[in-house]
Scaffold this motif. Structure first.
Motif, PDB file in Angstrom:
ATOM      1  N   TYR A   9       0.107   3.012 -13.085  1.00  0.00           N
ATOM      2  CA  TYR A   9      -0.977   3.626 -12.325  1.00  0.00           C
ATOM      3  C   TYR A   9      -2.227   2.835 -12.654  1.00  0.00           C
ATOM      4  O   TYR A   9      -2.692   2.851 -13.791  1.00  0.00           O
ATOM      5  N   THR A  14       2.199   4.770 -17.629  1.00  0.00           N
ATOM      6  CA  THR A  14       2.278   6.221 -17.553  1.00  0.00           C
ATOM      7  C   THR A  14       3.744   6.598 -17.638  1.00  0.00           C
ATOM      8  O   THR A  14       4.614   5.754 -17.781  1.00  0.00           O
ATOM      9  N   SER A 200      -3.843   9.565  -4.221  1.00  0.00           N
ATOM     10  CA  SER A 200      -3.522   8.149  -4.403  1.00  0.00           C
ATOM     11  C   SER A 200      -2.589   7.687  -3.299  1.00  0.00           C
ATOM     12  O   SER A 200      -1.948   8.491  -2.625  1.00  0.00           O
ATOM     13  N   THR A 202       0.827   5.094  -2.885  1.00  0.00           N
ATOM     14  CA  THR A 202       1.901   4.599  -3.732  1.00  0.00           C
ATOM     15  C   THR A 202       2.609   3.457  -3.019  1.00  0.00           C
ATOM     16  O   THR A 202       2.558   3.338  -1.795  1.00  0.00           O
ATOM     17  N   GLN A 227      -0.381   3.819  -7.116  1.00  0.00           N
ATOM     18  CA  GLN A 227       0.657   3.801  -8.138  1.00  0.00           C
ATOM     19  C   GLN A 227       1.811   2.931  -7.659  1.00  0.00           C
ATOM     20  O   GLN A 227       2.124   2.920  -6.469  1.00  0.00           O
TER      21      GLN A 227
END
Length: 257
Positions: A9, A14, A200, A202, A227
């Protein structure tokens, strides 16, 4: 047992937790009962499907969420494939307001458009949306597949082997209308960004380089974090439903009460 999977991330390590099994989707009473016990409204998630799929494409993710996050009220509206962005947004605005909006492919593109339109979202998880002129040619392989083999070529080029033609809408013209709409899409900066910890884009680790370029370009343009999701490509909801459900749960936040 659940097991931790490495994730990235903003380049920071993470952990993403993946449930080990999928169980049948229980009655929707679970989220209602939870809200009655806690005295708070159940958090809501709206799942938006993309081109060459129906709302049923979300069934694997819904099944996982029903087991891991029964506190969440989940909706997966069936789109009309109108081919008109304003029409699509108008139909999604009411259910999306106050919810965490989740989309893959064209569904993520519609999520971006909802953000730009000012619909007050609680958050968003948008997997590999279209980015227009930020990355010219991003959709060229999909266009080539559509020209060569119609809907089967389109779906295979976009989603890969996790998709099959049975997932496409019954209307043979629906994919063409969607593709024209998404191909003409240009991103705009969000009117307001919901809580950054819940919003977010991805991108799949295994997606082509152009998809990673698109995630970086959109982050620079719109200020949205992104991410990288491990072990998947474009069709994360089909390839890694457990992983994607964990990402969604993290965007919603911890179980209340």
């Amino acid at each position: 047992m659940s097991r931790p999977l490495p994730g990235r991330y903003f380049g920071v390590n993470t952990t993403v937790w993946q449930p080990s099994d999928i169980v049948p989707w229980p009655e929707p009473r679970a989220a209602v009962a939870h809200s009655m016990l806690t005295g708070m409204p159940a958090p809501r998630v709206v799942l938006i499907h993309g081109a060459a799929t129906t709302a049923a494409v979300w069934n694997p993710v819904c099944e996982v969420l029903s087991r891991t996050r029964p506190d969440i009220k989940v909706a997966a509206p069936q789109r009309a494939y109108s081919g008109d962005l304003d029409t699509e947004l108008a139909s999604l605005a009411e259910p999306a307001a106050g919810a965490v909006v989740v989309g893959v492919s064209g569904g993520a593109t519609l999520g971006l458009a909802l953000l730009a339109s000012g619909v007050p979202l609680a958050g968003a998880v948008l997997h590999e949306p279209a980015v227009g002129s930020l990355v010219p040619g991003l959709l060229a392989p999909v266009a080539a597949g559509y020209r060569a083999r119609g809907v089967p070529g389109f779906g295979a080029a976009l989603y890969g082997p996790a998709w099959d033609a049975s997932m496409a809408p019954a209307d043979p013209e629906a994919v063409g209308r969607d593709f024209a709409m998404f191909g003409a899409f240009e991103p705009a900066a969000p009117a307001t960004v919901p809580d950054p910890g819940r919003t977010s884009t991805t991108v799949g680790e295994l997606s082509p380089p152009a998809r990673h370029e698109a995630a970086r370009a959109l982050s620079s343009f719109a200020g949205l974090p992104f991410q990288v999701l491990e072990g998947c490509g474009h069709a994360v909801h089909l390839e890694r439903p457990q992983l994607f459900a964990a990402v969604i749960g993290r965007a919603v936040g911890p179980v209340r009460g």
